[in-house]
Design a protein around this motif. Structure first.
Motif, mmCIF file in Angstrom:
data_model
loop_
_atom_site.group_PDB
_atom_site.id
_atom_site.type_symbol
_atom_site.label_atom_id
_atom_site.label_comp_id
_atom_site.label_asym_id
_atom_site.label_seq_id
_atom_site.Cartn_x
_atom_site.Cartn_y
_atom_site.Cartn_z
ATOM 1 N N ASP A 153 -1.659 -3.932 6.140
ATOM 2 C CA ASP A 153 -1.267 -3.593 4.778
ATOM 3 C C ASP A 153 -1.666 -4.680 3.786
ATOM 4 O O ASP A 153 -2.099 -4.396 2.678
ATOM 5 C CB ASP A 153 0.247 -3.355 4.730
ATOM 6 N N GLN A 154 -1.556 -5.935 4.194
ATOM 7 C CA GLN A 154 -1.864 -7.047 3.296
ATOM 8 C C GLN A 154 -3.364 -7.302 3.148
ATOM 9 O O GLN A 154 -3.827 -7.653 2.069
ATOM 10 C CB GLN A 154 -1.186 -8.318 3.790
ATOM 11 N N ILE A 167 5.754 -0.465 9.063
ATOM 12 C CA ILE A 167 5.633 -1.871 8.691
ATOM 13 C C ILE A 167 6.997 -2.523 8.779
ATOM 14 O O ILE A 167 7.980 -1.993 8.247
ATOM 15 C CB ILE A 167 5.082 -2.011 7.253
ATOM 16 N N PRO A 199 2.080 4.945 4.877
ATOM 17 C CA PRO A 199 0.791 5.358 5.422
ATOM 18 C C PRO A 199 0.679 6.857 5.610
ATOM 19 O O PRO A 199 -0.413 7.398 5.623
ATOM 20 C CB PRO A 199 0.709 4.621 6.756
ATOM 21 N N LEU A 243 0.937 -4.038 11.558
ATOM 22 C CA LEU A 243 0.751 -3.168 10.400
ATOM 23 C C LEU A 243 0.989 -3.906 9.091
ATOM 24 O O LEU A 243 0.390 -3.583 8.072
ATOM 25 C CB LEU A 243 1.660 -1.944 10.485
ATOM 26 N N SER A 244 1.859 -4.902 9.115
ATOM 27 C CA SER A 244 2.081 -5.709 7.919
ATOM 28 C C SER A 244 0.790 -6.433 7.531
ATOM 29 O O SER A 244 0.416 -6.478 6.352
ATOM 30 C CB SER A 244 3.214 -6.699 8.157
ATOM 31 N N MET A 276 0.817 -1.199 0.000
ATOM 32 C CA MET A 276 0.000 0.000 0.000
ATOM 33 C C MET A 276 0.853 1.251 0.000
ATOM 34 O O MET A 276 0.366 2.291 -0.319
ATOM 35 C CB MET A 276 -0.911 0.031 1.214
ATOM 36 N N ARG A 286 9.157 -5.168 7.375
ATOM 37 C CA ARG A 286 9.247 -5.999 6.177
ATOM 38 C C ARG A 286 10.186 -7.165 6.439
ATOM 39 O O ARG A 286 11.364 -6.977 6.705
ATOM 40 C CB ARG A 286 9.768 -5.191 4.989
ATOM 41 N N PHE A 336 -8.429 1.586 8.974
ATOM 42 C CA PHE A 336 -8.361 0.717 7.795
ATOM 43 C C PHE A 336 -9.771 0.486 7.273
ATOM 44 O O PHE A 336 -10.760 0.696 7.970
ATOM 45 C CB PHE A 336 -7.648 -0.606 8.094
ATOM 46 N N ARG A 390 -7.562 -0.178 2.037
ATOM 47 C CA ARG A 390 -6.726 0.994 2.254
ATOM 48 C C ARG A 390 -6.619 1.226 3.747
ATOM 49 O O ARG A 390 -7.442 0.760 4.514
ATOM 50 C CB ARG A 390 -7.191 2.273 1.573
ATOM 51 N N TRP A 391 -5.595 1.941 4.135
ATOM 52 C CA TRP A 391 -5.379 2.211 5.543
ATOM 53 C C TRP A 391 -4.485 3.423 5.681
ATOM 54 O O TRP A 391 -3.894 3.897 4.717
ATOM 55 C CB TRP A 391 -4.770 1.000 6.246
#
Length: 195
Positions: A124-125, A102, A4, A120-121, A1, A104, A143, A129-130
């Motif tokens: 995001d997945q 996030i 943020p 947050l990961s 995404m 990663r 979100f 949207r967030w």
């Protein structure tokens, strides 16, 4: 995404929908289960995105309990709205000195990492949207989860569906009325009630 912080601008637009509920809970580990239960009750177990919403609220609430200034005797608020095509959820805490980000990780690292650090990961997945909004009152991580209503896809269809239901109700009512007032042989209705 993406970052943020770039999504903050979109968050400031008006969100139309129906507020399903708001709950404010103490920022402690025991409240995470209460937040999950709140989402489940408000959406219902058969809602198309109930599982995703419950998981993401659990993750974000846990992050607030572990990392925000709310953990020092404060509270965390969860607000839930049905916006007709998506569920919008805000998790609001007291904020903190660091900006959420996030983490990663590769698939191998994800398998070896403990339960924490992936909130947050997952947002995001799984979310459509967030974003994150910081202001003087604290921090909101929000979100949205898109879903399709089986009976209502958009507002014009909702109006049409309501009109169809109203027309059916009127037709059924007229049919019942005609059945209770038999016609005379000349086709005129004989009213048995008083006027």
């Amino acid at each position: 995404m993406g970052d943020p912080r770039t999504l903050e601008v979109r968050r400031k637009s008006v969100i139309a929908g129906r507020l399903l509920g708001v709950v404010q809970l103490l920022a402690n580990p025991e409240s995470v289960a209460l937040a999950r239960g709140f989402v489940r009750r408000k959406l219902g177990a058969d809602h198309p995105v109930a599982d995703e919403a419950t998981l993401l609220v659990s993750e974000l609430f846990t992050n607030s309990v572990l990392y925000s200034d709310s953990r020092h005797g404060g509270s965390v608020m969860v607000a839930l709205a049905d916006c007709w095509e998506f569920i919008h959820i805000d998790v609001v805490d007291a904020g903190g000195s660091s900006f959420p980000h996030i983490k990663r990780e590769t698939t191998t690292e994800l398998e070896s990492v403990a339960e924490g650090g992936r909130g947050l990961s997952l947002v995001d997945q799984l979310s459509t949207r967030w974003g994150i909004v910081n202001d003087a009152e604290g921090r909101t991580v929000w979100f949205e989860l898109m879903y399709r209503r089986a009976d209502v896809v958009n507002e014009s269809n909702a109006i049409q569906a309501t009109a169809r239901r109203a027309a059916c109700t009127v037709a059924e009512s007229l049919a019942l009325e005609e059945a209770s007032h038999p016609l005379k042989p000349d086709g005129q209705m004989r009213w048995l009630g008083r006027f």
